[in-house]
Design a protein around this motif. Structure first.
Motif, PDB file in Angstrom:
ATOM      1  N   LYS A  34       0.821  -1.216   0.000  1.00  0.00           N
ATOM      2  CA  LYS A  34       0.000   0.000   0.000  1.00  0.00           C
ATOM      3  C   LYS A  34       0.849   1.258   0.000  1.00  0.00           C
ATOM      4  O   LYS A  34       0.474   2.255   0.604  1.00  0.00           O
ATOM      5  CB  LYS A  34      -0.961   0.015   1.206  1.00  0.00           C
ATOM      6  N   PHE A  35       2.022   1.195  -0.602  1.00  0.00           N
ATOM      7  CA  PHE A  35       2.730   2.453  -0.855  1.00  0.00           C
ATOM      8  C   PHE A  35       3.306   2.433  -2.262  1.00  0.00           C
ATOM      9  O   PHE A  35       3.500   1.376  -2.853  1.00  0.00           O
ATOM     10  CB  PHE A  35       3.783   2.766   0.207  1.00  0.00           C
ATOM     11  N   LEU A  36       3.516   3.631  -2.793  1.00  0.00           N
ATOM     12  CA  LEU A  36       4.053   3.740  -4.135  1.00  0.00           C
ATOM     13  C   LEU A  36       5.555   3.907  -4.059  1.00  0.00           C
ATOM     14  O   LEU A  36       6.042   4.753  -3.326  1.00  0.00           O
ATOM     15  CB  LEU A  36       3.464   4.960  -4.834  1.00  0.00           C
ATOM     16  N   ASN A  37       6.272   3.094  -4.797  1.00  0.00           N
ATOM     17  CA  ASN A  37       7.718   3.244  -4.834  1.00  0.00           C
ATOM     18  C   ASN A  37       8.080   4.149  -6.006  1.00  0.00           C
ATOM     19  O   ASN A  37       8.139   3.696  -7.152  1.00  0.00           O
ATOM     20  CB  ASN A  37       8.364   1.867  -4.980  1.00  0.00           C
ATOM     21  N   SER A 100       7.198   6.784   2.732  1.00  0.00           N
ATOM     22  CA  SER A 100       7.691   5.922   1.660  1.00  0.00           C
ATOM     23  C   SER A 100       7.858   6.735   0.383  1.00  0.00           C
ATOM     24  O   SER A 100       8.800   6.526  -0.381  1.00  0.00           O
ATOM     25  CB  SER A 100       6.737   4.761   1.425  1.00  0.00           C
ATOM     26  N   LEU A 101       6.964   7.682   0.183  1.00  0.00           N
ATOM     27  CA  LEU A 101       7.074   8.563  -0.985  1.00  0.00           C
ATOM     28  C   LEU A 101       8.386   9.341  -0.919  1.00  0.00           C
ATOM     29  O   LEU A 101       9.140   9.428  -1.888  1.00  0.00           O
ATOM     30  CB  LEU A 101       5.890   9.525  -0.994  1.00  0.00           C
TER      31      LEU A 101
ATOM     32  N   TYR B 116      -2.149  10.545  -3.727  1.00  0.00           N
ATOM     33  CA  TYR B 116      -2.726  10.853  -5.030  1.00  0.00           C
ATOM     34  C   TYR B 116      -2.539  12.313  -5.382  1.00  0.00           C
ATOM     35  O   TYR B 116      -2.349  12.670  -6.530  1.00  0.00           O
ATOM     36  CB  TYR B 116      -4.204  10.449  -5.068  1.00  0.00           C
ATOM     37  N   PHE B 117      -2.578  13.160  -4.351  1.00  0.00           N
ATOM     38  CA  PHE B 117      -2.280  14.573  -4.595  1.00  0.00           C
ATOM     39  C   PHE B 117      -0.833  14.710  -5.072  1.00  0.00           C
ATOM     40  O   PHE B 117      -0.542  15.448  -6.020  1.00  0.00           O
ATOM     41  CB  PHE B 117      -2.500  15.393  -3.323  1.00  0.00           C
ATOM     42  N   ALA B 118       0.051  13.984  -4.427  1.00  0.00           N
ATOM     43  CA  ALA B 118       1.474  14.063  -4.778  1.00  0.00           C
ATOM     44  C   ALA B 118       1.700  13.642  -6.229  1.00  0.00           C
ATOM     45  O   ALA B 118       2.344  14.366  -7.001  1.00  0.00           O
ATOM     46  CB  ALA B 118       2.305  13.203  -3.832  1.00  0.00           C
ATOM     47  N   ILE B 119       1.169  12.484  -6.636  1.00  0.00           N
ATOM     48  CA  ILE B 119       1.448  12.034  -8.000  1.00  0.00           C
ATOM     49  C   ILE B 119       0.653  12.847  -9.025  1.00  0.00           C
ATOM     50  O   ILE B 119       1.100  13.055 -10.145  1.00  0.00           O
ATOM     51  CB  ILE B 119       1.225  10.517  -8.196  1.00  0.00           C
TER      52      ILE B 119
END
Lengths: 291, 326
Positions: A34-37, A100-101, B116-119
Motif C-alpha cells: 500500500k505504498f508507491l515506490n 515511503s514517498l 494521489y495529490f502528490a502524483i
C-alpha cells in the motif's frame, strides 16, 4: 492512408507491452504494501544498465541474460527493502504513505546520480546482430527486437499470473493484498511476503529495463519518465489485477501513438499525462478497477 | 500545535534585526561577483523552499509539481520584461498569473488526497514542463541593451526583499487563525473539519500563498539569469531542490528552509569544484536519513541538543540530591 495508421497502432502496442511490464512491478508493490515506490523507474534503469554491461562486457545476448539480470535486481530489491522500506511498513497508514514517498524520492535521486557518476550521462542502447531486422506483415514493419520484447512481456505476465494463482507464496501474496491482518491471522508471515513482493517488483522492473535497453535507449535520467509511465498505467488499469495493469499499458501505448498521429508527435507525452489526471480525479479506482 | 507557533523573544528580534542589517549592507562590503552570486542563490532557494514549506510543511500536502509555479512566474516575467516592460510590473503580472493558475488547478487537485495529490501534481508539473519545452524550444538570452545595463546589486536586493517578504508572510500566516486551521488540517483532516475548519478553503489558501512566492521567485530568476532555456525553470529539479532543502532544514518550521538553503548552497559549492554529481548523492542520502530518523530536520536536531544541555545540570543536581539521600 490505412498503412501509416496500422503502423502507428503496431508501434503503440509494442511499446505499450513494456509500459504494462513496468507497471506490473509497481502495481505488485503498491498492492501488497500500500505504498508507491517512486524509485521504480530507477530500478528499471539499473536493470537496463545490467543488461547493457552483460552484453557489452561478456557478449551475452540480453534476452538470454534476462534471468541473470532479474536475479541481480531481485537481490538489490531484497537489500533495499531490508535497509530502507522495512522501516516504513510498520508505520501508521498516513505517515507510511508519506514517508515511503519521500524515501523513494531520495532513493531515486541517489541512484540516478550514482549512475551518472559511474556510467556518465550518455544515452546507451544494446545493438545486437539482429537489431536491424524486421518482419513485414500486411505492409506493417515489425522490428524483431520489439517483437521479442512483446513476447517476453506476455511470457512474464503469464508466469506471474501462474505464480500468484498456483503457488503457496503467490496465494499468500494475494491474501496479503486483500487483507493483511486476516492473512497474518491465518499464519502467513507478512514480513516475508513484503520482502518477497518488493524483490519481485524489482525483478519485474529489471525485465522492463532490459526490454527498453534493447528496443529503445537508456540513460541515468530515464527513471522519472518511466515512473510516470508506470504510475499512469497503474491508475488506468486499476489495482488488483495484473491482466488489467498489462491491458492499461497497451492502452497507454496505443493512445500515445494514435495521438501522435492526430495531433503530431510533439504532444504524445501529454496525452498520457492528461488521461492520468482525468482518471485520478473522476475514477480514482481506475478504468477497469472495482471498488 | 503549540510547538509550531514560533515565539518571538526580545533576543530573537535583535538577532533578526542584526542579520537583516548585515544582509542589507553586504553588497557594499563584498565586491566579488562570485560571492554575491552565491548569496543570491541562497536567497533564491530560501524563498523557493519556504514557498514549498507553506503547503508541504504546514498544510501537509506534498506538492511534487512545485516547479510549475516557479516556471510559470519566470516565463511570464521574462516574456513581459523582454518585450520592454519594466521589471516590477512584469513581476506583478507573473504573481497574478501564477496565483490564478493555482486557483484554477486547486479545486480539482484537492479532490485528490495524500499520495494521489502528490502524483497528480507530479503529472501536472510534467505537463507544463513538456508543453513549454515544445512551445518555446529555444534559449532565452538577454539582448545587447539589457546586457549593457545589467547589474548584479539590484538583483541581490530584489532577492533579499523577496526572501524577507516570503519569510515574514509565512510567519504572519502561520500565527494567524487561518494558519492554525492550515496546521489542523495537516494533523487530522476529519477532526479539523468536524470543528468547522473547511479543509478545501484552507488548502486553497496555502496553495495560493505557496504559488504566489514561488511565482515571484521565478520572476526574479527571469530577471537575474542571463540566458537559459525557457523550459529550464519548469524542470522537476526545482521541486526536488525545494523539498530537499525544506526537509533537511526542518519542514513545518520558519527557520528550517533558511538553514537548509544555506547548507545546501554551501555544500554544493564546496563539492562543485571536483565532484559534480556527488552533492546530490550526499543530499539524497541525508534526505533519506532525515525522513527516517529526524523528521524535524536540523531544527529538531538543534532542539534536541538544547534540551539535552538544559537537562544536563538538572541531572547533575538530581544525582547530587540522591547522593545526599543515599
Amino acid at each position: 492512408m490505412l498503412e501509416p495508421i496500422a503502423q502507428n497502432l503496431a508501434f503503440g502496442i509494442l511499446v505499450g507491452a513494456i509500459y504494462g511490464l513496468a507497471a506490473m512491478g509497481l502495481s505488485l508493490v503498491f498492492g501488497v504494501m500500500k505504498f508507491l515506490n517512486v524509485a521504480h523507474g530507477e530500478l528499471l534503469m539499473l536493470g537496463g544498465y545490467a543488461s547493457f554491461f552483460i552484453f557489452t562486457v561478456y557478449n551475452v545476448d540480453p534476452f538470454l541474460a534476462l534471468p541473470l539480470t532479474m536475479l541481480l535486481l531481485f537481490v538489490i530489491g531484497l537489500a533495499l527493502y531490508r535497509g530502507l522500506f522495512i522501516r516504513v511498513v510498520k508505520l501508521a497508514e498516513e505517515i507510511k504513505i508519506k514517508n515511503s514517498l519521500l524515501i523513494g524520492f531520495g532513493l531515486s535521486l541517489v541512484l540516478q546520480n550514482v549512475a551518472v557518476r559511474l556510467w556518465t550521462a550518455n544515452e546507451r542502447g544494446i545493438t545486437t546482430s539482429y537489431s536491424g531486422l524486421a518482419l513485414t506483415f500486411l505492409g506493417v514493419r515489425l522490428p524483431l527486437v520489439r517483437l521479442g520484447a512483446l513476447t517476453i512481456a506476455f511470457v512474464t505476465l503469464i508466469a506471474l499470473q501462474l505464480f500468484l494463482r498456483r503457488t503457496y507464496i503467490g496465494k499468500a501474496i494475494r491474501a496479503t493484498v486483500e487483507d493483511w491482518e486476516a492473512a497474518s491471522l491465518m499464519g502467513i508471515n507478512i514480513h516475508r511476503v513484503y520482502l518477497l513482493s518488493f524483490a519481485l517488483g524489482s525483478a519485474l522492473a529489471a525485465t522492463a529495463g532490459t526490454l527498453v535497453s534493447v528496443g529503445y535507449s537508456i540513460d541515468p535520467g530515464m527513471g522519472l519518465h518511466w515512473t510516470l509511465k508506470a504510475l499512469i498505467v497503474v491508475v488506468l488499469g486499476g489495482l488488483g489485477s495484473m491482466v488489467g495493469t498489462f491491458a492499461g499499458g497497451i492502452m497507454l501505448g496505443v493512445a500515445e501513438s494514435v495521438s501522435a498521429f492526430v495531433v503530431g508527435g510533439t504532444y504524445r507525452e501529454m496525452v498520457g499525462l492528461f488521461i492520468f489526471i482525468l482518471v485520478l480525479i473522476f475514477r480514482p479506482q481506475g478504468l477497469f478497477g472495482e471498488r | 500545535l503549540v510547538k509550531d507557533r514560533a515565539t518571538v523573544t526580545k533576543a530573537k528580534v535583535v538577532f533578526i534585526a542584526i542579520a537583516v542589517l548585515l544582509l542589507a549592507v553586504l553588497p557594499l562590503v563584498v565586491k566579488r561577483e562570485g560571492r554575491v552570486n552565491l548569496m543570491i542563490l541562497i536567497l533564491l532557494f530560501a524563498t523557493l523552499a519556504q514557498s514549498w514549506n507553506i503547503l508541504g510543511g504546514y498544510a501537509g500536502q506534498i506538492n511534487l509539481g512545485h516547479a510549475a509555479f516557479f516556471g510559470l512566474g519566470s516565463l511570464v516575467a521574462r516574456l513581459l520584461w523582454m518585450s520592454g516592460q519594466p521589471i516590477l510590473p512584469s513581476l506583478v503580472a507573473a504573481a497574478v498569473v501564477t496565483v490564478g493558475f493555482a486557483m484554477l488547478i486547486g479545486v480539482p487537485a484537492f479532490r485528490l488526497r495524500g499520495i494521489y495529490f502528490a502524483i497528480g501534481t507530479l503529472a501536472l508539473g510534467e505537463i507544463l514542463n513538456v508543453t513549454v519545452g515544445k512551445a518555446w524550444p529555444v534559449v532565452s538570452a538577454l539582448p545587447g541593451p539589457y546586457l549593457v545595463t545589467y547589474e548584479l546589486v539590484p538583483r541581490y536586493y530584489l532577492f533579499l526583499v523577496l526572501a524577507l517578504l516570503t519569510t515574514a508572510a509565512t510567519y504572519l500566516l502561520i500565527n494567524s487563525r487561518l494558519g492554525f486551521g492550515i496546521m489542523a488540517i495537516r494533523e487530522e483532516e476529519e477532526a479539523a473539519e468536524s470543528l468547522g475548519v473547511s479543509a478545501l478553503r484552507h488548502k486553497l489558501l496555502a496553495l495560493s500563498v505557496s504559488a504566489l512566492f514561488a511565482g515571484l521567485a521565478g520572476g526574479a530568476f527571469a530577471y537575474y539569469h542571463v540566458s537559459y532555456y525557457y523550459q529550464f525553470p519548469f524542470s522537476p529539479m526545482w521541486t526536488f531542490d525545494a523539498m530537499l532543502i525544506t526537509f533537511i532544514g526542518g519542514a513545518g518550521t520558519i527557520i528550517g528552509p533558511i538553514i537548509g538553503s544555506v547548507f545546501y548552497v554551501a555544500v554544493k559549492e564546496i563539492l562543485a569544484v571536483s565532484l559534480v554529481e556527488v552533492h546530490l548523492i550526499i543530499f539524497g542520502i541525508l534526505f533519506i536519513l532525515v525522513v527516517l530518523f529526524l523528521p524535524g530536520g536540523f531544527v529538531e536536531a538543534w532542539e534536541r541538543i538544547q534540551s539535552a544541555i538544559a537537562r544536563g545540570p538538572r541531572l547533575e543536581a538530581l544525582r547530587a540530591l540522591s547522593g545526599k539521600e543515599g
